[in-house]
Design a protein around this motif. Structure first.
Motif, PDB file in Angstrom:
ATOM      1  N   PRO A  80       0.797  -1.237   0.000  1.00  0.00           N
ATOM      2  CA  PRO A  80       0.000   0.000   0.000  1.00  0.00           C
ATOM      3  C   PRO A  80       0.827   1.283   0.000  1.00  0.00           C
ATOM      4  N   ARG A  81       2.101   1.213   0.371  1.00  0.00           N
ATOM      5  CA  ARG A  81       2.920   2.439   0.387  1.00  0.00           C
ATOM      6  C   ARG A  81       3.789   2.584  -0.858  1.00  0.00           C
ATOM      7  N   ASP A  82       3.633   1.646  -1.801  1.00  0.00           N
ATOM      8  CA  ASP A  82       4.566   1.608  -2.941  1.00  0.00           C
ATOM      9  C   ASP A  82       4.313   2.684  -3.988  1.00  0.00           C
ATOM     10  N   LYS A  83       5.412   3.128  -4.579  1.00  0.00           N
ATOM     11  CA  LYS A  83       5.384   4.005  -5.747  1.00  0.00           C
ATOM     12  C   LYS A  83       5.730   3.116  -6.945  1.00  0.00           C
ATOM     13  N   VAL A  84       4.788   3.023  -7.880  1.00  0.00           N
ATOM     14  CA  VAL A  84       4.913   2.046  -8.973  1.00  0.00           C
ATOM     15  C   VAL A  84       5.064   2.754 -10.319  1.00  0.00           C
ATOM     16  N   LEU A  85       5.926   2.229 -11.165  1.00  0.00           N
ATOM     17  CA  LEU A  85       6.074   2.731 -12.535  1.00  0.00           C
ATOM     18  C   LEU A  85       5.573   1.667 -13.501  1.00  0.00           C
ATOM     19  N   GLU A  86       4.652   2.062 -14.394  1.00  0.00           N
ATOM     20  CA  GLU A  86       4.209   1.147 -15.448  1.00  0.00           C
ATOM     21  C   GLU A  86       4.667   1.675 -16.802  1.00  0.00           C
ATOM     22  N   ILE A  87       5.205   0.796 -17.644  1.00  0.00           N
ATOM     23  CA  ILE A  87       5.549   1.160 -19.020  1.00  0.00           C
ATOM     24  C   ILE A  87       4.510   0.512 -19.929  1.00  0.00           C
ATOM     25  N   GLY A  88       3.776   1.330 -20.688  1.00  0.00           N
ATOM     26  CA  GLY A  88       2.756   0.809 -21.606  1.00  0.00           C
ATOM     27  C   GLY A  88       1.363   0.942 -21.022  1.00  0.00           C
ATOM     28  N   THR A  89       0.858   2.177 -20.970  1.00  0.00           N
ATOM     29  CA  THR A  89      -0.473   2.435 -20.388  1.00  0.00           C
ATOM     30  C   THR A  89      -1.563   1.693 -21.152  1.00  0.00           C
ATOM     31  N   GLY A  90      -1.472   1.705 -22.490  1.00  0.00           N
ATOM     32  CA  GLY A  90      -2.497   1.069 -23.329  1.00  0.00           C
ATOM     33  C   GLY A  90      -3.874   1.586 -22.971  1.00  0.00           C
ATOM     34  N   ALA A 102      -1.587   0.245  -4.540  1.00  0.00           N
ATOM     35  CA  ALA A 102      -0.368   0.993  -4.242  1.00  0.00           C
ATOM     36  C   ALA A 102      -0.702   2.443  -3.931  1.00  0.00           C
ATOM     37  N   ARG A 103       0.317   3.166  -3.439  1.00  0.00           N
ATOM     38  CA  ARG A 103       0.105   4.577  -3.083  1.00  0.00           C
ATOM     39  C   ARG A 103       0.016   5.448  -4.331  1.00  0.00           C
ATOM     40  N   ARG A 104       0.911   5.216  -5.292  1.00  0.00           N
ATOM     41  CA  ARG A 104       1.023   6.133  -6.416  1.00  0.00           C
ATOM     42  C   ARG A 104       1.460   5.358  -7.656  1.00  0.00           C
ATOM     43  N   ILE A 105       0.810   5.610  -8.776  1.00  0.00           N
ATOM     44  CA  ILE A 105       1.174   4.934 -10.031  1.00  0.00           C
ATOM     45  C   ILE A 105       1.579   5.984 -11.065  1.00  0.00           C
ATOM     46  N   TYR A 106       2.721   5.793 -11.686  1.00  0.00           N
ATOM     47  CA  TYR A 106       3.123   6.588 -12.851  1.00  0.00           C
ATOM     48  C   TYR A 106       3.061   5.650 -14.041  1.00  0.00           C
ATOM     49  N   GLY A 171      13.508  -3.664  -4.492  1.00  0.00           N
ATOM     50  CA  GLY A 171      12.377  -3.480  -5.407  1.00  0.00           C
ATOM     51  C   GLY A 171      12.222  -4.631  -6.399  1.00  0.00           C
ATOM     52  N   ILE A 172      11.027  -4.697  -7.014  1.00  0.00           N
ATOM     53  CA  ILE A 172      10.706  -5.795  -7.936  1.00  0.00           C
ATOM     54  C   ILE A 172      10.244  -5.219  -9.274  1.00  0.00           C
ATOM     55  N   MET A 173      10.722  -5.831 -10.351  1.00  0.00           N
ATOM     56  CA  MET A 173      10.251  -5.468 -11.695  1.00  0.00           C
ATOM     57  C   MET A 173       9.731  -6.716 -12.410  1.00  0.00           C
ATOM     58  N   ILE A 174       8.590  -6.553 -13.077  1.00  0.00           N
ATOM     59  CA  ILE A 174       8.039  -7.639 -13.891  1.00  0.00           C
ATOM     60  C   ILE A 174       8.116  -7.195 -15.347  1.00  0.00           C
ATOM     61  N   VAL A 175       8.674  -8.037 -16.205  1.00  0.00           N
ATOM     62  CA  VAL A 175       8.846  -7.645 -17.612  1.00  0.00           C
ATOM     63  C   VAL A 175       8.797  -8.872 -18.530  1.00  0.00           C
ATOM     64  N   PRO A 176       7.986  -8.802 -19.608  1.00  0.00           N
ATOM     65  CA  PRO A 176       8.025  -9.883 -20.598  1.00  0.00           C
ATOM     66  C   PRO A 176       9.254  -9.704 -21.481  1.00  0.00           C
ATOM     67  N   VAL A 177      10.020 -10.775 -21.645  1.00  0.00           N
ATOM     68  CA  VAL A 177      11.269 -10.685 -22.384  1.00  0.00           C
ATOM     69  C   VAL A 177      11.258 -11.670 -23.553  1.00  0.00           C
ATOM     70  N   GLY A 178      11.671 -11.191 -24.712  1.00  0.00           N
ATOM     71  CA  GLY A 178      11.764 -12.075 -25.881  1.00  0.00           C
ATOM     72  C   GLY A 178      11.392 -11.335 -27.142  1.00  0.00           C
TER      73      GLY A 178
END
Ligand code: SAH
Length: 214
Positions: A80-90, A102-106, A171-178
């Motif tokens: 709940p206190r996390d600041k999250v970055l998303e790439i690809g709003t779609g 989360a607390r804040r999403i960019y 910190g943790i990042m999730i990313v599809p690779v390939g």
């Protein structure tokens, strides 16, 4: 069955399907229940919003498959206190789900049309903790780094270096690779004091991460 009953049943089945794909985190399931995917799918595909499949949106892009959104969200272990970055709003759907956890999403998008439509939806739904920006997200947002969590919803050939650098320690990042036209692997990267740890989660299929603005 009346229309509201049919809708309710479709939404119940939607959550049931997501559970049956192995999502168990109740916070994630509650967010998926609360945010109506129907609001994020427009045009001729709107009637299929509760099916567990990716659907076309504007600019030749797709709204991800809901069970994949749920699994990625669960794998991100958002607090709940996390600041999250998303790439690809779609469509903005993944960002909306994250806004509940989360607390804040960019969220960054290279197509202005998509970013504007998503921002309108965030305003309409009162999701005030999401900030959307039109930019090439492969560079991240250095001015606002570090981030507690980073989620990339387009496939990169490798986890982009600037994003790795903008992840806080722990910190943790999730990313599809390939490669974009084949099956890709969803990767979870955890930043440790002394480097990065990589785990392969599952096979996925995403549109490619593309450089520059759309
Ligand atoms: N998270 C989205 C799924 C979007 S599909 C949803 O919930 O609907 C992937 C999106 O990433 C597309 O909209 C595409 O335009 C965007 N994208 C691809 N490369 C990008 C880049 N370098 N920077 C920002 N956005 C990018």
């Amino acid at each position: 069955m009346s229309e509201p009953d049919a809708l309710l049943e479709a939404r119940m089945r939607f959550i049931y399907t997501i559970r049956s794909r192995g999502v168990t985190d109740t916070r994630v399931l509650q967010a998926m229940e609360k945010i109506d995917r129907r609001a994020f799918v427009t045009g001729i595909f709107a009637d299929r919003a509760y099916e567990d499949m990716p659907l076309p949106i504007a600019c030749g892009q797709t709204i991800s498959q809901p069970s994949v959104v749920a699994l990625m969200t669960e794998a991100l272990q958002v607090g709940p206190r996390d600041k999250v970055l998303e790439i690809g709003t779609g469509s903005g759907y993944q960002a909306a789900i994250l806004s509940q956890l989360a607390r804040r999403i960019y969220t960054l998008e290279r197509h202005r049309t998509l970013a504007q439509a998503a921002q309108k939806l965030f305003d309409r739904l009162g999701l005030a903790n999401i900030t959307s920006m039109v930019t090439d997200g492969s560079h991240g947002l250095p001015d606002l780094a570090p981030f507690d969590r980073i989620i990339v919803t387009a496939a990169a050939e490798d986890p982009p270096g600037p994003l790795l650098a903008q992840l806080r320690i722990g910190g943790i990042m999730i990313v599809p690779v390939g490669q974009s036209d084949t099956v890709q692997t969803l990767i979870r990267v955890t930043r440790r004091d002394d480097g990065y740890e990589y785990e392969e989660l599952r096979a996925v299929r995403f549109v490619p991460l593309v450089e520059g603005l759309g």
